[in-house]
Motif scaffolding. Structure first.
Motif, short mmCIF file in Angstrom:
data_model
loop_
_atom_site.label_atom_id
_atom_site.label_comp_id
_atom_site.label_asym_id
_atom_site.label_seq_id
_atom_site.Cartn_x
_atom_site.Cartn_y
_atom_site.Cartn_z
N SER A 27 0.86 -1.19 0.00
CA SER A 27 0.00 0.00 0.00
C SER A 27 0.89 1.23 0.00
O SER A 27 1.99 1.22 0.53
N GLY A 28 0.38 2.27 -0.63
CA GLY A 28 1.14 3.52 -0.67
C GLY A 28 0.74 4.36 -1.86
O GLY A 28 -0.42 4.34 -2.29
N PHE A 29 1.74 5.06 -2.41
CA PHE A 29 1.45 6.06 -3.43
C PHE A 29 2.48 6.09 -4.54
O PHE A 29 3.67 5.84 -4.30
N TYR A 41 5.87 3.18 -0.98
CA TYR A 41 5.10 1.99 -0.64
C TYR A 41 5.52 1.40 0.69
O TYR A 41 6.68 1.50 1.09
N ARG A 78 3.99 8.99 -6.72
CA ARG A 78 4.05 10.44 -6.56
C ARG A 78 4.69 11.05 -7.81
O ARG A 78 5.92 11.08 -7.92
N THR A 123 -5.74 10.35 -6.56
CA THR A 123 -6.26 11.03 -5.38
C THR A 123 -6.78 12.41 -5.78
O THR A 123 -6.77 12.77 -6.96
N GLU A 128 -3.02 0.05 -3.86
CA GLU A 128 -3.37 -0.99 -2.90
C GLU A 128 -3.35 -2.32 -3.63
O GLU A 128 -4.10 -2.51 -4.60
N TRP A 162 -1.19 9.09 -6.87
CA TRP A 162 -2.03 7.92 -7.12
C TRP A 162 -1.92 6.98 -5.93
O TRP A 162 -0.82 6.64 -5.49
N CYS A 163 -3.05 6.54 -5.41
CA CYS A 163 -3.10 5.59 -4.29
C CYS A 163 -2.99 4.16 -4.85
O CYS A 163 -3.72 3.80 -5.78
#
Length: 90
Positions: free
Chosen positions: A5-7, A85, A9, A44, A53, A50-51
């Protein structure tokens, strides 16, 4: 289970456009992988962030995914985008 999980960027609108362009095929291929349980990448409220998962049945399935992604068009086109992440076992 392995959970990521994370982003993503992006630094520029152009990087975000690259994500938008290559994301549909990347999601389709990832979701079709044996051992992929969930896979979601969504923009987002910040158009540059961007998220992400993801969850995979086990470490082997996750490792196979990572190897495929590294050699994929998605990996080549988005490789310079910052990933933020966390990977954990669930």
């Amino acid at each position: 289970m392995i959970i990521l999980s994370g982003f993503l960027r992006c630094r520029t609108p152009e990087e975000s456009q690259i994500v938008s362009h290559y994301l549909p095929a990347h999601q389709q291929l990832s979701r079709a992988e044996v051992g992929c349980l969930t896979f979601s990448v969504t923009q987002t409220s910040d158009p540059l962030v961007w998220c992400v998962e993801e969850s995979f049945r086990d470490k082997h399935a996750f490792d196979v995914h990572q190897q495929r992604v590294a050699a994929s068009e998605w990996g080549g086109k988005t490789g310079g985008i910052v990933r933020d992440y966390t990977i954990s076992e669930g």
